[in-house]
Design an enzyme around this catalytic site. Structure first.
Site, short mmCIF file in Angstrom:
data_model
loop_
_atom_site.label_atom_id
_atom_site.label_comp_id
_atom_site.label_asym_id
_atom_site.label_seq_id
_atom_site.Cartn_x
_atom_site.Cartn_y
_atom_site.Cartn_z
N SER A 161 0.84 -1.20 0.00
CA SER A 161 0.00 0.00 0.00
C SER A 161 0.87 1.24 0.00
CB SER A 161 -0.90 0.02 1.24
OG SER A 161 -0.13 0.13 2.42
N ASP B 162 7.54 3.08 5.67
CA ASP B 162 8.86 2.48 5.54
C ASP B 162 9.91 3.53 5.19
OD1 ASP B 162 10.59 0.08 5.37
OD2 ASP B 162 10.72 0.64 3.27
N ASP C 5 12.92 4.88 7.64
CA ASP C 5 14.31 4.72 7.20
C ASP C 5 15.12 5.97 7.51
OD1 ASP C 5 13.94 2.19 6.25
OD2 ASP C 5 13.83 2.75 4.13
#
Length: 221
Positions: free
Chosen positions: A80, A87, A91
């Site tokens: 999605s 994500d 990061d």
């Protein structure tokens, strides 16, 4: 470069583990959050105290979550926009913690203001390198360049050097010099990468503007 080849290899290796987590009802977002928390703990608990070996071990155990969560999402068919956003955002948080941990060490017991500044530059330049690509793509440009030092290279160079430098605490002489060398390499490489991406975006934007002007002229004719 590392992102292109190493990611494919580790994705294959970690696929069974990703499938195992899915069978246990673990969500990809949970893996993302836990992985980021683990990286932050390893960087901000161990690095400021000069415990680079153990900090690197902890970070390495959790940094693979960046590969596992995406693998889980693909296997479950639940990829999605939200997952990709989460994500990518986390990061940046994890990267900031790693280089922030180095900066805290050199600002404190490491007692080296120059290397503290280099670590801060690595932190900031890494964020900006990622931003240039995201911003270029947001305005409709392909940003068709990877650059000399991307996230994978930054992490591998800095963490390998930190882990080896940490062996100084176990009696290995002279090896602590590897971390300063790695930070300088990452700093210079990040600067080169930033310049590469800025030049690419400038070229692509000029080409896109010229193409749009030609299309407008042809439509007017």
């Amino acid at each position: 470069m590392l992102n292109k080849y190493a990611r494919a290899f580790f994705t294959r290796v970690l696929t069974p583990f990703a499938a195992f987590l899915l069978r246990r009802g673990v969500s990809p977002d949970a893996v993302t959050l836990i992985g980021t928390a683990g990286v932050m703990a390893g960087a901000l608990v161990f690095f400021p105290r000069g415990e680079f070996f153990w900090g690197t071990i902890v970070i390495t155990l959790f940094v693979f979550s960046d590969l596992i969560d995406g693998n889980m999402a693909r296997q479950a068919g639940i990829s999605s926009r939200w997952g990709a956003f989460l994500d990518s955002t986390l990061d940046r948080v994890a990267d900031g913690a790693i280089f922030g941990g180095f900066a805290l060490w050199y600002a404190g017991r490491g007692d080296n203001n120059v290397l503290c500044a280099v670590a801060i530059f690595c932190l900031a330049s890494g964020q900006v390198v990622s931003y240039t690509k995201a911003r270029g793509e947001a305005i409709g440009l392909p940003v068709a360049v990877n650059g000399l030092v991307e996230r994978a290279e930054r992490l591998v160079i800095s963490l390998v050097a930190a882990g080896l430098a940490g062996l100084h605490n176990f009696g290995v002489p002279g090896i602590q010099v590897l971390l300063p060398v790695a930070l300088w390499i990452v700093a210079v490489g990040s600067l080169v990468t930033l310049i590469q991406r800025v030049v690419t975006v400038r070229r692509e934007s000029a080409e896109a503007d010229a193409a749009a002007a030609r299309a407008a002229g042809e439509a007017g004719a």
